[in-house]
Design a protein around this motif. Structure first.
Motif, mmCIF file in Angstrom:
data_model
loop_
_atom_site.group_PDB
_atom_site.id
_atom_site.type_symbol
_atom_site.label_atom_id
_atom_site.label_comp_id
_atom_site.label_asym_id
_atom_site.label_seq_id
_atom_site.Cartn_x
_atom_site.Cartn_y
_atom_site.Cartn_z
ATOM 1 N N ASN A 60 1.024 -17.108 0.218
ATOM 2 C CA ASN A 60 -0.163 -16.981 -0.368
ATOM 3 C C ASN A 60 -1.044 -15.710 -0.200
ATOM 4 O OD1 ASN A 60 0.311 -19.570 -1.125
ATOM 5 N ND2 ASN A 60 -0.531 -20.462 0.326
ATOM 6 N N THR A 61 -0.291 -14.745 -0.170
ATOM 7 C CA THR A 61 -1.138 -13.405 0.165
ATOM 8 C C THR A 61 -0.753 -12.407 -1.014
ATOM 9 O OG1 THR A 61 0.696 -12.544 1.439
ATOM 10 C CG2 THR A 61 -1.148 -13.523 2.602
ATOM 11 N N LYS A 62 -1.547 -11.396 -1.223
ATOM 12 C CA LYS A 62 -1.245 -10.564 -2.585
ATOM 13 C C LYS A 62 -1.360 -9.073 -1.730
ATOM 14 C CE LYS A 62 -3.836 -8.704 -6.389
ATOM 15 N NZ LYS A 62 -5.166 -8.587 -7.075
ATOM 16 N N LEU A 63 -0.593 -8.403 -2.344
ATOM 17 C CA LEU A 63 0.035 -7.130 -1.710
ATOM 18 C C LEU A 63 -1.043 -6.244 -2.692
ATOM 19 C CD1 LEU A 63 1.515 -4.968 -0.211
ATOM 20 C CD2 LEU A 63 3.151 -4.665 -2.406
ATOM 21 N N GLU A 64 -2.180 -5.637 -1.733
ATOM 22 C CA GLU A 64 -3.213 -4.701 -2.367
ATOM 23 C C GLU A 64 -2.748 -3.199 -2.412
ATOM 24 O OE1 GLU A 64 -6.302 -5.699 -3.358
ATOM 25 O OE2 GLU A 64 -5.910 -7.841 -2.779
ATOM 26 N N LYS A 65 -2.281 -2.604 -1.242
ATOM 27 C CA LYS A 65 -2.016 -1.330 -1.378
ATOM 28 C C LYS A 65 -0.503 -1.222 -0.643
ATOM 29 C CE LYS A 65 -6.451 0.603 -1.789
ATOM 30 N NZ LYS A 65 -7.321 1.755 -1.280
ATOM 31 N N ALA A 66 0.426 -0.276 -0.818
ATOM 32 C CA ALA A 66 1.545 -0.018 0.149
ATOM 33 C C ALA A 66 1.366 1.686 0.213
ATOM 34 C CB ALA A 66 2.720 -0.199 -0.707
ATOM 35 N N TYR A 67 1.918 1.935 1.523
ATOM 36 C CA TYR A 67 1.922 3.441 1.849
ATOM 37 C C TYR A 67 3.441 3.450 2.535
ATOM 38 C CZ TYR A 67 -2.951 2.935 1.578
ATOM 39 O OH TYR A 67 -4.366 2.797 1.033
ATOM 40 N N LYS A 68 4.013 4.770 2.469
ATOM 41 C CA LYS A 68 5.256 4.961 2.884
ATOM 42 C C LYS A 68 5.311 6.428 3.740
ATOM 43 C CE LYS A 68 10.015 5.904 1.319
ATOM 44 N NZ LYS A 68 10.916 6.042 0.206
ATOM 45 N N ASN A 69 6.100 6.526 4.857
ATOM 46 C CA ASN A 69 6.122 7.613 5.549
ATOM 47 C C ASN A 69 7.608 8.350 5.426
ATOM 48 O OD1 ASN A 69 7.441 6.257 7.410
ATOM 49 N ND2 ASN A 69 6.281 6.304 9.165
#
Length: 98
Positions: A60-69
């Motif tokens: 029940n969560t929503k992915l707001e932002k994603a970052y990659k290194n």
């Protein structure tokens, strides 16, 4: 006369105590902050294994932002209502503790 000698002894004794060198202790703490540079990526660029792990581990969560290194690690900002969380995973979907 006795009072004069006694007063002089007390005053000189008091001055000698204040003249003592205070012990100053300097302690140095060195800290190193390792910060991986994450760049923002779109939600479509996140691998399916990572999305699957987030859905299973945090329902029940929503992915707001994603970052990659550079190490192919993902920093994901997810939300559940008004609560926000930050989760770190690798490209295979394993959760990394940071």
């Amino acid at each position: 006369m006795k009072k004069l000698i006694l007063s002089a002894a007390i005053i000189l004794g008091g001055l000698s105590i204040q003249a003592a060198n205070p012990v100053v202790k300097n302690s140095m703490t060195q800290s190193v902050t390792v910060q991986d540079e994450f760049t923002e990526v779109s939600a479509d660029a996140v691998p399916a294994a990572v999305k699957s792990t987030i859905e299973k581990s945090f329902p029940n969560t929503k992915l707001e932002k994603a970052y990659k290194n550079e190490k192919n690690e993902y920093k994901l900002e997810i939300s559940n209502g008004d609560k926000k969380y930050t989760v770190f995973t690798d490209a295979s979907g394993n959760i990394i503790k940071k």
